[in-house]
Write a protein that holds these residues in place. Sequence first.
Motif, mmCIF file in Angstrom:
data_model
loop_
_atom_site.group_PDB
_atom_site.id
_atom_site.type_symbol
_atom_site.label_atom_id
_atom_site.label_comp_id
_atom_site.label_asym_id
_atom_site.label_seq_id
_atom_site.Cartn_x
_atom_site.Cartn_y
_atom_site.Cartn_z
ATOM 1 N N ASP A 91 0.951 -1.367 0.079
ATOM 2 C CA ASP A 91 -0.028 0.049 0.120
ATOM 3 C C ASP A 91 0.815 1.277 0.142
ATOM 4 O O ASP A 91 2.047 1.171 0.675
ATOM 5 C CB ASP A 91 -0.886 0.165 1.285
ATOM 6 N N PRO A 92 0.400 2.293 -0.750
ATOM 7 C CA PRO A 92 1.343 3.727 -0.685
ATOM 8 C C PRO A 92 1.784 4.286 0.512
ATOM 9 O O PRO A 92 2.848 4.632 0.685
ATOM 10 C CB PRO A 92 0.418 4.317 -1.631
ATOM 11 N N ARG A 93 0.909 4.123 1.612
ATOM 12 C CA ARG A 93 1.157 4.517 3.036
ATOM 13 C C ARG A 93 2.301 3.707 3.579
ATOM 14 O O ARG A 93 3.171 4.081 4.052
ATOM 15 C CB ARG A 93 -0.005 4.607 3.767
ATOM 16 N N ALA A 94 2.248 2.235 3.464
ATOM 17 C CA ALA A 94 3.294 1.510 3.831
ATOM 18 C C ALA A 94 4.612 1.613 3.179
ATOM 19 O O ALA A 94 5.461 1.443 3.834
ATOM 20 C CB ALA A 94 2.800 0.112 3.640
ATOM 21 N N VAL A 95 4.644 2.116 1.778
ATOM 22 C CA VAL A 95 5.704 2.189 1.091
ATOM 23 C C VAL A 95 6.450 3.458 1.694
ATOM 24 O O VAL A 95 7.666 3.715 2.072
ATOM 25 C CB VAL A 95 5.562 2.797 -0.221
ATOM 26 N N ILE A 96 5.594 4.735 2.211
ATOM 27 C CA ILE A 96 6.059 5.849 2.659
ATOM 28 C C ILE A 96 6.726 5.742 4.196
ATOM 29 O O ILE A 96 7.830 5.848 4.465
ATOM 30 C CB ILE A 96 5.017 6.724 2.944
ATOM 31 N N GLN A 97 6.122 4.801 5.049
ATOM 32 C CA GLN A 97 6.413 4.466 6.218
ATOM 33 C C GLN A 97 7.771 3.602 6.135
ATOM 34 O O GLN A 97 8.695 3.781 7.051
ATOM 35 C CB GLN A 97 5.477 3.664 6.876
ATOM 36 N N GLN A 98 7.817 2.720 5.111
ATOM 37 C CA GLN A 98 9.085 2.189 5.131
ATOM 38 C C GLN A 98 10.392 2.936 4.602
ATOM 39 O O GLN A 98 11.415 2.804 5.137
ATOM 40 C CB GLN A 98 8.833 0.468 3.822
ATOM 41 N N VAL A 99 9.981 3.696 3.685
ATOM 42 C CA VAL A 99 11.163 4.814 3.325
ATOM 43 C C VAL A 99 11.657 5.469 4.407
ATOM 44 O O VAL A 99 12.762 5.562 4.765
ATOM 45 C CB VAL A 99 10.749 5.348 1.954
ATOM 46 N N VAL A 100 10.648 6.158 5.176
ATOM 47 C CA VAL A 100 11.011 7.002 6.165
ATOM 48 C C VAL A 100 11.496 6.523 7.110
ATOM 49 O O VAL A 100 12.652 6.872 8.091
ATOM 50 C CB VAL A 100 9.753 7.712 6.520
ATOM 51 N N GLY A 101 11.096 5.222 7.715
ATOM 52 C CA GLY A 101 11.595 4.513 8.636
ATOM 53 C C GLY A 101 13.081 4.060 8.543
ATOM 54 O O GLY A 101 13.746 3.822 9.621
ATOM 55 N N ARG A 102 13.650 3.910 7.392
ATOM 56 C CA ARG A 102 14.899 3.502 7.289
ATOM 57 C C ARG A 102 15.857 4.586 6.449
ATOM 58 O O ARG A 102 16.877 4.352 5.798
ATOM 59 C CB ARG A 102 14.985 2.233 6.355
ATOM 60 N N ARG A 103 15.306 5.817 6.528
ATOM 61 C CA ARG A 103 16.189 6.846 5.916
ATOM 62 C C ARG A 103 17.449 7.110 6.421
ATOM 63 O O ARG A 103 17.533 6.833 7.848
ATOM 64 C CB ARG A 103 15.183 8.047 6.051
ATOM 65 N N GLU A 104 18.352 7.591 5.643
ATOM 66 C CA GLU A 104 19.772 7.620 5.832
ATOM 67 C C GLU A 104 19.843 9.006 6.013
ATOM 68 O O GLU A 104 18.898 9.848 5.795
ATOM 69 C CB GLU A 104 20.655 7.251 4.866
ATOM 70 N N GLN A 105 21.047 9.435 6.158
ATOM 71 C CA GLN A 105 21.437 10.947 6.233
ATOM 72 C C GLN A 105 20.923 11.530 4.827
ATOM 73 O O GLN A 105 21.425 10.970 3.788
ATOM 74 C CB GLN A 105 22.845 11.158 6.674
ATOM 75 N N VAL A 106 20.350 12.747 5.037
ATOM 76 C CA VAL A 106 19.967 13.483 3.614
ATOM 77 C C VAL A 106 21.183 14.119 3.099
ATOM 78 O O VAL A 106 22.078 14.792 3.488
ATOM 79 C CB VAL A 106 18.813 14.338 3.753
ATOM 80 N N SER A 107 21.580 13.691 1.634
ATOM 81 C CA SER A 107 22.548 14.386 0.997
ATOM 82 C C SER A 107 22.326 15.509 0.021
ATOM 83 O O SER A 107 21.409 15.103 -0.807
ATOM 84 C CB SER A 107 23.299 13.166 0.244
#
Length: 172
Positions: free
Chosen positions: A121-137
Amino acid sequence: MSDQLSIVFVCTGNICRSPYAERRAASLSRIHRFASAGTRAVVGSPMDAFMAAEARERGADPRGFSSKQVSWDLLDAADLILTAESGQRSWLLSDWPRLRSRLLTVGHFASMLPEAPSGLDPRAVIQQVVGRREQVSAALDVPDPYLKGREAAHACADLLDELLGKIFLHLG
């Protein structure tokens, strides 16, 4: 809960990158709602002429666009906020740290997605990405084409199309 997401794109003046992303995203996905704003918006201005030409050539409609300043109400209602640059993300977080769970740069968000859609689900995709985000470059920032001519606008549109294509492969 609706499948429709509210996605806000943010850049500096809200006349080049974020309005292009808003209108181009709307041409790529009829499922979600899109908006854009600027951290230092040229309030009430139309889309930059070169970016508007790129949008038209790529199937998006720039007519009727009017730039606006970011506001808490606009950002608070968004499921996902994507900035053109890491500096804009930092600026937003300094005023509104509660946005951290749904605020990334468009380049960083796209870079964190797998090559193939996950079927989530798109909301799960967002949570997954945000949950493992790395340092923003800053290396993943979308360069500002403002006052740099047609070639810069074309390069910016190419990069945004690449990023948006990958994003909507996953978000629908």
